[in-house]
Write an enzyme that holds these catalytic residues in place. Structure first.
Site, mmCIF file in Angstrom:
data_model
loop_
_atom_site.group_PDB
_atom_site.id
_atom_site.type_symbol
_atom_site.label_atom_id
_atom_site.label_comp_id
_atom_site.label_asym_id
_atom_site.label_seq_id
_atom_site.Cartn_x
_atom_site.Cartn_y
_atom_site.Cartn_z
ATOM 1 N N HIS A 1 35.679 34.319 43.432
ATOM 2 C CA HIS A 1 35.739 35.677 43.967
ATOM 3 C C HIS A 1 34.326 36.185 44.246
ATOM 4 O O HIS A 1 34.070 36.831 45.262
ATOM 5 C CB HIS A 1 36.457 36.568 42.955
ATOM 6 C CG HIS A 1 36.911 37.872 43.497
ATOM 7 N ND1 HIS A 1 37.536 38.799 42.721
ATOM 8 C CD2 HIS A 1 36.842 38.431 44.734
ATOM 9 C CE1 HIS A 1 37.832 39.868 43.448
ATOM 10 N NE2 HIS A 1 37.424 39.664 44.672
ATOM 11 N N GLU B 1 44.196 33.517 38.901
ATOM 12 C CA GLU B 1 43.527 34.329 37.892
ATOM 13 C C GLU B 1 43.536 33.582 36.557
ATOM 14 O O GLU B 1 44.586 33.154 36.083
ATOM 15 C CB GLU B 1 44.261 35.660 37.701
ATOM 16 C CG GLU B 1 44.244 36.559 38.913
ATOM 17 C CD GLU B 1 43.062 37.525 38.920
ATOM 18 O OE1 GLU B 1 42.246 37.489 37.983
ATOM 19 O OE2 GLU B 1 42.987 38.311 39.877
ATOM 20 N N ASP C 1 33.407 37.284 39.123
ATOM 21 C CA ASP C 1 34.303 36.234 38.647
ATOM 22 C C ASP C 1 34.417 35.052 39.619
ATOM 23 O O ASP C 1 34.282 35.256 40.816
ATOM 24 C CB ASP C 1 35.691 36.824 38.343
ATOM 25 C CG ASP C 1 36.349 37.534 39.536
ATOM 26 O OD1 ASP C 1 35.681 38.341 40.190
ATOM 27 O OD2 ASP C 1 37.537 37.275 39.780
#
Length: 189
Positions: free
Chosen positions: A145, A95, A168
């Site tokens: 993603h 992330e 994303d």
């Protein structure tokens, strides 16, 4: 022995990490790049700590990279984190702290992802990806993603419109720069 590419990694395990299912590292062949779509690392941590499942666990990536390039490990590589539908058993989730579409994720009028990723984030990401490729023998692929979750859902402002559930890491992610610096490839198809 650490590789020459190994970034400084701060271990910051989530409270429920021991309840996440274990997995053999030999099955990890994919890295999925995400962005937090939250304002900062503190908000991402708070979200990651939320218990959402009967197992006492929640949604989180394995690694978080803050805007200044700090790399935190919330979930060890040998545990299955919940970060992408249908791929968690074989994937590492990374992330990147970035606002994305925050706070109007599914509003049809707010689908632009305008915040650029910082140079420090991308340098840290490249170092982490090279380290993971060295440590995980089956690791071959990297995806966003948005590549893996293509579901469209009703827009929050107008249910007659559909928006992509996940965008994303988004259009500002420098795929060419990253792919040129790591031994991983986008999955076929």
């Amino acid at each position: 022995m650490p590789t020459p590419f190994a970034p400084a990694i701060v271990d910051a395990p989530l409270p429920y990490v021991a309840q996440l299912d274990p997995r053999p590292l030999a099955q990890v062949d994919l890295v999925v790049i995400h962005c937090t779509e939250l304002p900062d690392l503190a908000a991402a941590r708070e979200y990651g700590e939320r218990v959402l499942y009967d197992s006492g666990t929640g949604n989180s990536g394995h690694y978080y990279i803050d805007r200044d390039g700090t790399v935190l490990r919330y979930v060890p590589d040998d545990r299955i984190a919940h970060h992408v539908r249908g791929m968690n058993r074989r994937a590492i989730g990374i992330e990147l702290v970035n606002t994305g579409r925050f706070p109007h994720w599914l509003d049809s009028r707010h689908q632009a992802m305008d915040e650029p990723y910082t140079d420090a984030q991308i340098q840290a990401l490249v170092a982490l990806l090279n380290h993971l490729a060295d440590e995980l023998p089956a690791l071959r692929h990297i995806a966003g993603h948005e590549d893996l979750d293509r579901e469209q859902v009703p827009a929050s402002d107008d249910p007659s419109l559909l928006v992509q559930r996940k965008l994303d890491p988004g259009p500002r992610f420098p795929w060419e720069r990253v792919l040129a610096a790591v031994p991983l490839q986008r999955p076929p198809g």
